[in-house]
Design a protein around this motif. Structure first.
Motif, PDB file in Angstrom:
ATOM      1  N   ARG A  86       6.918  -1.725   2.871  1.00  0.00           N
ATOM      2  CA  ARG A  86       6.803  -2.438   1.594  1.00  0.00           C
ATOM      3  C   ARG A  86       7.918  -2.008   0.644  1.00  0.00           C
ATOM      4  O   ARG A  86       8.473  -2.833  -0.086  1.00  0.00           O
ATOM      5  N   LEU A 104       5.726  -7.281  -4.386  1.00  0.00           N
ATOM      6  CA  LEU A 104       5.847  -6.116  -3.518  1.00  0.00           C
ATOM      7  C   LEU A 104       5.803  -4.795  -4.275  1.00  0.00           C
ATOM      8  O   LEU A 104       5.277  -3.801  -3.777  1.00  0.00           O
ATOM      9  N   GLU A 423       0.986  -2.224   7.599  1.00  0.00           N
ATOM     10  CA  GLU A 423       1.229  -3.286   6.630  1.00  0.00           C
ATOM     11  C   GLU A 423      -0.041  -3.575   5.845  1.00  0.00           C
ATOM     12  O   GLU A 423      -1.149  -3.375   6.330  1.00  0.00           O
TER      13      GLU A 423
END
Length: 488
Positions: A86, A104, A423
């Motif tokens: 990220r 993000l 993730e």
């Protein structure tokens, strides 16, 4: 055509140098400058990060976009402790200036309006040295309310940092008064914390560092009263008690709850000031916090190895337990290789069960790594379900290999490999949506929300949340087709 650009000062916001350009350019209105600087002249300038600038703007600034993001935006404050992938995605988004970074970065939600701030002593010294002052990045860090160098409180201007603010370029020289009362700060704890946060903020980030801040801080408590004798369990109650006592004199502190501290350790809380407060309390140096490294051996490994060594020397388990201060049952189980030993996996993988005389964990780590890579590949693309994506987690990998849930704590190479593919859910949902679209088109079916929902089992809200990540999983044209074709 841009004929000049003021030289960037140290720690200056990118917005600040563009504002100084606007003041010297002779433009009478904001739109005239925005047409020169931005690809879209109707855009509102991002005060703390970046906009989509024209190429000649970057060229005339005399620095690469990578350097501008690192040294002249608030990127370090919002990305320092994000998960590896990220953080990299956010950085590349800012460098590309594609506008995806807001989804993000860990940008704190503000309960009230935020204004650009400054140190009155720094502003005076800027004017003496440069003939003008400018917007310093360190004055805008959330959680920093004082200038530790001059031991005074920061002052707020009327320059609003908000997406609702009227588009404008406001130079610090115009917004900061010539004379301003200096309000001294005598709170040594507040000054110390501010300096610590600034030091962390200004330390260069190793973008390839994959060690999570939660795991790193856990390791920093080894051989302290905040970890169990074996080093596996946290004494979070004791830690919370001492932590709140340490920061009891810190004004307006909103990082006081036990669950907040726990979330830092589980890598679910990334706010710069929170991580810095916990790290400073534990005595971690700023440069070590930014560029994190795990020790070669953990307290768990050292504890177990000590049991094996003492037993080989002829000591009985009751004596070892008394000497080490541990439970007899636990010591005996470890010594006999029965403590959370490996189960045989159900797919014919090698059994890496602990041996009675101790285990070479580095060797086990190296031997297990290929199995972990194979498991990750299988999870990400399940061939039994036509390649349907799965989400990679430590739990999923250990389950696929038939290992105990905590075993990865002793296998740092394997754990780092898992971190590469770890993730968050919106990114994972984006992969599922792209897979589902490919399945629909492959079968010649009509592309609509109903078919996507049947294949992914996503709710509408989650489907919408994954939109910003589609661009990272497929071509831009396909991502746009997905968003425009499917009606929700």
């Amino acid at each position: 055509m841009i004929g000049f650009m003021p030289e960037l000062y140290e720690d200056e916001l990118l917005y600040s140098v563009l504002s100084r350009y606007y003041a010297r350019s002779g433009h009478l209105i904001y739109r005239a400058a925005s047409e020169e600087l931005f690809q879209n002249p109707k855009v509102r300038p991002d005060v703390l990060l970046v906009n989509a600038y024209k190429k000649e703007v970057i060229d005339v600034l005399g620095a690469s976009m990578e350097t501008l993001v690192r040294k002249h935006t608030m990127f370090p404050a919002y990305a320092m402790f994000l998960p590896y992938q990220r953080r990299k995605d956010a950085f590349h988004s800012l460098v590309r200036r594609d506008g995806k970074h807001n989804n993000l970065l860990a940008i704190p939600v503000r309960k009230k309006s935020k204004y650009l701030r400054y140190c009155p002593v720094c502003a005076e010294r800027d004017r003496q040295q440069y003939g003008e002052t400018y917007w310093h990045r360190t004055g805008q860090i959330q959680g920093v309310k004082v200038c530790p160098q001059h031991r005074c409180y920061l002052q707020a201007t009327e320059v609003l940092v908000s997406g609702k603010a009227t588009p404008a370029f406001t130079p610090a020289e115009e917004a900061i008064p010539e004379t301003q009362e200096v309000i001294s700060c005598n709170n040594e704890l507040e000054l110390k914390l501010a300096q610590y946060i600034i030091n962390v903020f200004q330390t260069d980030i190793d973008m390839e560092n994959q060690v999570s801040v939660g795991e790193f801080l856990h390791m920093q408590m080894q051989r302290t009263e905040y970890l169990s004798l074996r080093g596996e369990q946290r004494n979070i109650g004791k830690l919370h008690q001492d932590f709140t006592r340490y920061y009891r004199d810190l004004q307006d502190n909103d990082f006081t709850e036990l669950w907040q501290i726990q979330k830092v350790f589980t890598n679910d809380r990334y706010r710069l000031q929170d991580v810095c407060m916990l790290a400073m309390f534990l005595g971690v140096k700023p440069e070590k916090l930014v560029n994190r490294k795990l020790p070669e051996s953990s307290q768990i490994e050292e504890f177990e190895q000590r049991i094996y060594q003492l037993h080989e020397q002829g000591m009985k388990y009751p004596e070892i337990a008394k000497m080490l201060g541990g439970s007899y049952d636990t010591v005996k189980c470890i010594g006999e290789g029965r403590y959370k030993k490996y189960k045989k996996d159900n797919i014919g993988k090698q059994n890496i069960q602990s041996k009675k005389k101790g285990s070479d964990w580095k060797k086990i780590d190296r031997e297990t790594l290929p199995l972990v890579k194979t498991a990750i590949s299988g999870i990400r693309e399940d061939k039994s379900q036509n390649g349907k994506p799965g989400r990679v987690t430590e739990y999923a990998v250990t389950k696929a290999l038939g290992l105990p849930s905590k075993r990865m704590c002793q296998l740092p190479l394997c754990r780092l490999e898992i971190q590469k593919y770890k993730e968050e859910y919106p990114r994972y949902w984006a992969r599922k949506v792209v897979w589902a679209v490919q399945e629909v088109l492959k079968n010649g079916d009509e592309l609509n929300w109903k078919r996507i929902r049947e294949l992914t089992n996503l709710r509408k809200m989650n489907f919408q949340r994954c939109f910003p990540y589609l661009i990272y999983e497929t071509e831009k044209e396909v991502a746009e087709k997905i968003k425009s074709t499917i009606e929700i």
